[in-house]
Design an enzyme around this catalytic site. Structure first.
Site, short mmCIF file in Angstrom:
data_model
loop_
_atom_site.label_atom_id
_atom_site.label_comp_id
_atom_site.label_asym_id
_atom_site.label_seq_id
_atom_site.Cartn_x
_atom_site.Cartn_y
_atom_site.Cartn_z
N LYS A 55 -63.93 -2.28 46.73
CA LYS A 55 -63.46 -1.12 47.49
C LYS A 55 -64.55 -0.54 48.43
O LYS A 55 -64.74 -1.07 49.51
CB LYS A 55 -62.85 -0.11 46.54
CG LYS A 55 -61.60 -0.73 45.85
CD LYS A 55 -60.71 0.24 45.14
CE LYS A 55 -59.39 -0.43 44.76
NZ LYS A 55 -59.25 -0.87 43.38
N TYR B 106 -57.15 -0.82 34.73
CA TYR B 106 -56.76 -1.99 35.52
C TYR B 106 -58.02 -2.69 35.99
O TYR B 106 -58.95 -2.05 36.47
CB TYR B 106 -55.93 -1.55 36.73
CG TYR B 106 -55.55 -2.66 37.68
CD1 TYR B 106 -54.66 -3.67 37.27
CD2 TYR B 106 -56.08 -2.73 38.96
CE1 TYR B 106 -54.31 -4.69 38.15
CE2 TYR B 106 -55.72 -3.75 39.85
CZ TYR B 106 -54.85 -4.73 39.43
OH TYR B 106 -54.50 -5.75 40.30
N ASP C 238 -66.42 -1.81 34.98
CA ASP C 238 -65.64 -2.12 36.18
C ASP C 238 -65.68 -0.89 37.08
O ASP C 238 -64.91 0.05 36.90
CB ASP C 238 -64.20 -2.49 35.81
CG ASP C 238 -63.36 -2.80 37.04
OD1 ASP C 238 -63.86 -2.63 38.17
OD2 ASP C 238 -62.20 -3.22 36.86
C1 LIG Z 1 -58.77 -2.14 42.70
C2 LIG Z 1 -59.38 -2.48 41.40
C3 LIG Z 1 -59.59 -3.81 40.99
C4 LIG Z 1 -59.06 -4.97 41.77
O1 LIG Z 1 -59.64 -5.07 43.04
P1 LIG Z 1 -58.87 -5.90 44.17
O2 LIG Z 1 -59.83 -5.88 45.31
O3 LIG Z 1 -57.59 -5.18 44.42
O4 LIG Z 1 -58.64 -7.26 43.62
C5 LIG Z 1 -60.27 -4.03 39.82
N1 LIG Z 1 -60.71 -3.02 39.07
C6 LIG Z 1 -60.52 -1.73 39.41
C7 LIG Z 1 -61.06 -0.64 38.55
C8 LIG Z 1 -59.82 -1.42 40.58
O5 LIG Z 1 -59.60 -0.14 40.88
#
Ligand SMILES: *Cc1c(COP(=O)(O)O)cnc(C)c1O
Length: 429
Positions: free
Chosen positions: A268, A145, A240
């Site tokens: 995060k 994701y 990511d």
């Molecule tokens: C949480 C997450 C996102 C999206 O971040 P948001 O702050 O919720 O938009 C993108 N990539 C990864 C791997 C994530 O865990």
């Protein structure tokens, strides 16, 4: 006569003015069933719901709460920053400090731009990769994701190596026809894809430790193959690390695997619970960003002083000596304790962890791909989830999400969790 449960009444009320009653879908408990808990406050490893029930929290706001909730140093930094003004729309020194910290700590980042969400970070990283390479096509992996940007809400096409289809209504097929979706941990498929389309591929985007299909670790071979192919074909490698950055260890997954990404997305943990995310990487690539280059990106609240204060104080805490050793040790105690409890109860279960992230699987073996994790026993997980919730342990409300431990999850907290799990496993047959 029983009083109405406050979580139930809040949920009914929320659904009148908010679609599904929540501001992010997983919070709605659709996967596990039941009523979401409405949280009133949090401290250390715990949070409390509207009924006053305390839970040991294993989602930590889905990662950010790595130093524990409401850490006094973070709260103080936020209060002091707030008193100086909430937002200026003009640069501050704190943003420089934040950028310097990120560049110093993440091996492949030479320059970085701050944004307010992980979605923004990956969306901007993608635009940068496309702008810099003047190519349109991208590769992502099933089960990873990357936020909810249009070209990333994609599932595999009908045939092998065919371009993808939208996973959300409202995403035009034209936007996803440039996205190739491959299997995670399959280096051969990656080789084949580059052989077929290599010179058209702007970038490969990957969660180097995947945390959005439960926890799945990349094999070193998978990431090494990806690195080599990107270099050979002039494609940009995007890690990511919104979830795994500062979660699996200090320099993120790239430090763990010893692999340099070209661009990294962060989020995060770096906001410590407030909205800070970032994307950064090689300076020659980052020079393509406006105002220097032609790739446009902007944000009213980017680098917001209050959010950056939370991020900076969190990054300071995780650099205290032994922080990650302790976090990792606590997480290991948790997964080993849970595995032993399941074994004693003769339940088909296993668990895995990396740093302060963990995965629980109702399966014989630790899964390595999206297909294998999807084959785990979801119904057993759902029952386990509710038994644990009733016992005051809040796990991710889905069999397909990772879990998170904070530095405040001490031995007593871990032991209480394992005790609750023993009771739960015994009732699962
Ligand atoms: C949480 C997450 C996102 C999206 O971040 P948001 O702050 O919720 O938009 C993108 N990539 C990864 C791997 C994530 O865990």
């Amino acid at each position: 006569m029983t009083m109405t449960n406050k979580n139930d009444s809040l949920f009914s009320r929320a659904q009148k003015t908010t679609p599904g009653g929540v501001n992010s879908p997983v919070r709605a408990f659709r996967s596990v069933g039941g009523t979401p808990r409405f949280i009133t406050r949090a401290e250390g490893p715990y949070f409390w719901d509207a009924e006053g029930q305390r839970y040991i929290d294993y989602i930590g706001s889905w990662g950010p709460a790595i130093v524990g909730h409401a850490h006094p140093a973070v709260v103080k930094a936020v209060q002091e920053a707030a008193a100086r003004g909430l937002s200026f729309g003009a640069p501050t020194e704190a943003e420089i400090l934040m950028a310097e910290e990120i560049c110093r700590l993440v091996p492949s980042i030479e320059q970085v731009r701050l944004v307010s969400s992980g979605t923004e970070a990956t969306m901007s990283a993608l635009r940068l990769a496309r702008g810099a390479t003047k190519r349109d096509k991208i590769i992502k992996f099933e089960g990873c994701y990357h936020g909810h940007a249009d070209s990333l809400l994609v599932k595999a096409g009908s045939g092998l190596l065919t371009f993808g289809n939208p996973t959300s209504a409202g995403v035009p097929e034209d936007f996803t026809k440039h996205t190739l979706v491959l299997d995670y941990n399959d280096p051969q498929q990656l080789e084949d894809a580059f052989k077929a389309y290599g010179t058209e591929i702007a970038c490969v985007i990957v969660e180097p430790v995947a945390g959005n299909m439960n926890l799945i670790k990349a094999t070193p071979e998978f990431l090494q193959t990806m690195r080599r192919l990107c270099t050979d074909y002039g494609s940009v490698l995007i890690f990511d690390e919104v979830m795994c950055g500062f979660r699996v260890g200090l320099g993120g997954a790239q430090a763990l695997y010893g692999i340099q990404a070209d661009i990294t997305a962060l989020g995060k943990v770096i906001g410590g619970g407030l909205p800070v995310a970032a994307f950064g990487g090689r300076a020659d690539l980052m020079q393509h960003m406006a105002p220097l280059g032609g790739v446009y990106q902007a944000g009213t609240l980017s680098g917001n002083p209050v959010a950056v204060a939370a991020g900076l104080s969190t990054l300071k805490l995780v650099q205290e000596p032994g922080f990650y050793q302790h976090l990792s040790a606590q997480t290991t105690k948790l997964v080993e304790g849970l595995s032993a409890a399941a074994k004693a109860a003769n339940i088909s279960f296993c668990a895995d962890s990396q740093g302060g992230m963990f995965g629980l699987y109702f399966a014989q073996e630790i899964p390595g791909s999206y297909a294998s994790v999807m084959a785990s026993d979801k119904e057993k997980f759902n029952r386990f989830f509710h038994l644990m919730l009733d016992a005051g342990v809040y796990l991710a409300p889905s069999a397909f999400e990772a879990g998170f431990v904070s530095a405040q999850h001490d031995d007593a907290v871990i032991a209480a969790t394992i005790e609750a799990a023993k009771q739960a496993f015994a009732q699962l047959h």
